[in-house]
Design a protein around this motif. Structure first.
Motif, PDB file in Angstrom:
ATOM      1  N   ASN A 157       0.814  -1.224   0.000  1.00 40.69           N
ATOM      2  CA  ASN A 157       0.000   0.000   0.000  1.00 40.69           C
ATOM      3  C   ASN A 157       0.846   1.273   0.000  1.00 40.69           C
ATOM      4  O   ASN A 157       0.299   2.370  -0.152  1.00 40.69           O
ATOM      5  CB  ASN A 157      -0.913   0.021   1.233  1.00 40.69           C
ATOM      6  N   ALA A 158       2.144   1.137   0.189  1.00 39.37           N
ATOM      7  CA  ALA A 158       2.989   2.303   0.458  1.00 39.37           C
ATOM      8  C   ALA A 158       3.566   2.915  -0.815  1.00 39.37           C
ATOM      9  O   ALA A 158       3.637   2.285  -1.870  1.00 39.37           O
ATOM     10  CB  ALA A 158       4.134   1.910   1.393  1.00 39.37           C
ATOM     11  N   ARG A 159       4.004   4.172  -0.681  1.00 44.69           N
ATOM     12  CA  ARG A 159       4.839   4.800  -1.701  1.00 44.69           C
ATOM     13  C   ARG A 159       6.287   4.418  -1.409  1.00 44.69           C
ATOM     14  O   ARG A 159       6.800   4.727  -0.323  1.00 44.69           O
ATOM     15  CB  ARG A 159       4.677   6.319  -1.672  1.00 44.69           C
ATOM     16  N   LEU A 160       6.927   3.742  -2.341  1.00 41.75           N
ATOM     17  CA  LEU A 160       8.301   3.288  -2.152  1.00 41.75           C
ATOM     18  C   LEU A 160       9.252   4.284  -2.807  1.00 41.75           C
ATOM     19  O   LEU A 160       9.120   4.596  -3.992  1.00 41.75           O
ATOM     20  CB  LEU A 160       8.494   1.892  -2.751  1.00 41.75           C
ATOM     21  N   VAL A 161      10.196   4.761  -2.035  1.00 41.03           N
ATOM     22  CA  VAL A 161      11.196   5.719  -2.521  1.00 41.03           C
ATOM     23  C   VAL A 161      12.420   4.929  -2.968  1.00 41.03           C
ATOM     24  O   VAL A 161      12.979   4.141  -2.190  1.00 41.03           O
ATOM     25  CB  VAL A 161      11.571   6.728  -1.420  1.00 41.03           C
ATOM     26  N   ASP A 162      12.853   5.154  -4.199  1.00 39.11           N
ATOM     27  CA  ASP A 162      13.929   4.360  -4.797  1.00 39.11           C
ATOM     28  C   ASP A 162      15.199   5.191  -4.931  1.00 39.11           C
ATOM     29  O   ASP A 162      15.185   6.267  -5.536  1.00 39.11           O
ATOM     30  CB  ASP A 162      13.485   3.869  -6.176  1.00 39.11           C
ATOM     31  N   SER A 163      16.306   4.696  -4.368  1.00 40.04           N
ATOM     32  CA  SER A 163      17.635   5.271  -4.603  1.00 40.04           C
ATOM     33  C   SER A 163      18.254   4.501  -5.762  1.00 40.04           C
ATOM     34  O   SER A 163      18.726   3.369  -5.589  1.00 40.04           O
ATOM     35  CB  SER A 163      18.509   5.152  -3.345  1.00 40.04           C
TER      36      SER A 163
END
Length: 328
Positions: free
Chosen positions: A189-195
């Motif tokens: 359900n989350a917004r995943l932040v990608d490096s």
């Protein structure tokens, strides 16, 4: 006209400055006849006379004086530059290269403590994701992010990655409300932040945790880990990051682990890299020893915090990322 003969110009400048072929020969450690030959060569090239003789003295002609004024300034500048470079290499100076996020979030906060004990040192830090070309650049060493294995260089580990999903307490509360007690559902359900330049990214992390999401969506992508961490701090999503860069945020509570159910993946990730001969400089050896000690202290603090929070640590095998130029 061909480019001016620098060797002949050097001989001319010495004669004009010292007023004697003999004294110029002594300074240049050549024979007087060799000096005279070089003078003849530059006169032939320019098509003018540079000296005239008056009662056994060498007198500059108008053309000779014009060339001497320019040449003596140029050679004096070259000698000064040579001496400055020599002094710099012997002085308490060190030049290092480090990726921007690591430089700002890890190295930078530690440098004042080092300088408090070594205030007479001069340290230049180049923050760039590009590795040094040591054969062409005046850099003492790199602090590189990767898996090591750079051939022909002196390489040893400084710091480990301890990778885990981190989130702000407020955003974690939102996720908990959507799927109470189910961190896998919260991930979905989350917004995943990608490096995007990290060694361990979301797809690899999910595979190692044996998690399959219905759909892997990465709406926020950054090429600087410092930006990913800031987005997580602001509650915009979950960042998959290492305590190498976010330990202070975990210690302060600005970020928290998403769940204790997920293993923290541990691997050697930050390396001291230099040509072997650079270790002959005492300043480089001392700086490398200080870096190693700081890295060990940081790793110990990371592990103490994570285990205190109930997280499990798991060593992960190396992946072949040694050729990457990354910012972490």
């Amino acid at each position: 006209m061909r480019d001016i003969n620098l060797k002949a110009t050097e001989h001319f400048e010495a004669v004009a400055r010292l007023g004697s072929v003999t004294r110029a020969a002594e300074e240049l450690m050549v024979s007087p006849s060799a000096v005279s030959q070089q003078i003849r060569q530059i006169e032939a090239q320019l098509g003018v006379k540079l000296f005239r003789r008056e009662k056994q003295r060498l007198i500059l002609t108008l053309d000779g004086d014009r060339l001497f004024q320019t040449a003596t300034e140029a050679f004096a500048a070259l000698r000064n530059a040579r001496d400055a470079i020599a002094r710099q290499r012997e002085a308490r100076n060190v030049i290092l290269r480090v990726s921007p996020s690591f430089g700002v979030r890890w190295l930078g906060p530690r440098l004042p403590g080092f300088l408090a004990r070594h205030g007479d040192w001069n340290i230049r830090v180049d923050a760039t994701p590009d590795f040094s070309a040591f054969e062409a650049e005046a850099v003492d060493f790199d602090l590189r992010y990767g898996n090591g294995g750079w051939k022909g260089l002196n390489v040893f580990p400084i710091l480990h990655d301890h990778v885990l999903p981190v989130v702000s307490p407020a955003y974690l509360a939102e996720l908990e409300a959507t799927a109470p007690g189910d961190p896998v559902a919260q991930l979905a359900n989350a917004r995943l932040v990608d490096s995007v330049k990290a060694l361990t990214r979301w797809d690899m992390w999910l595979a190692r945790q044996r998690i399959t999401l219905p759909r892997l969506s990465l709406p926020l992508r950054f090429d600087r880990s410092s930006m990913s961490i800031e987005m997580a701090r602001q509650g915009f999503g979950i960042a998959l990051e290492s305590t190498a860069l976010c330990l202070p945020d975990l210690q302060s509570g600005a970020l928290v682990p998403l769940s204790r159910d997920f293993d923290v993946l541990v691997s050697e990730a930050y390396w001291f890299v230099s040509p072997p001969q650079h270790m002959n400089r005492r300043i480089v050896r001392l700086f490398s020893e200080w870096l190693t000690a700081e890295g060990r202290a940081h790793d110990a603090a990371s592990e103490a915090l994570l285990t205190g929070l109930g997280c499990r640590l798991r060593d992960q095998g190396p992946e072949d990322h040694s050729a990457l130029s990354v910012d972490q």
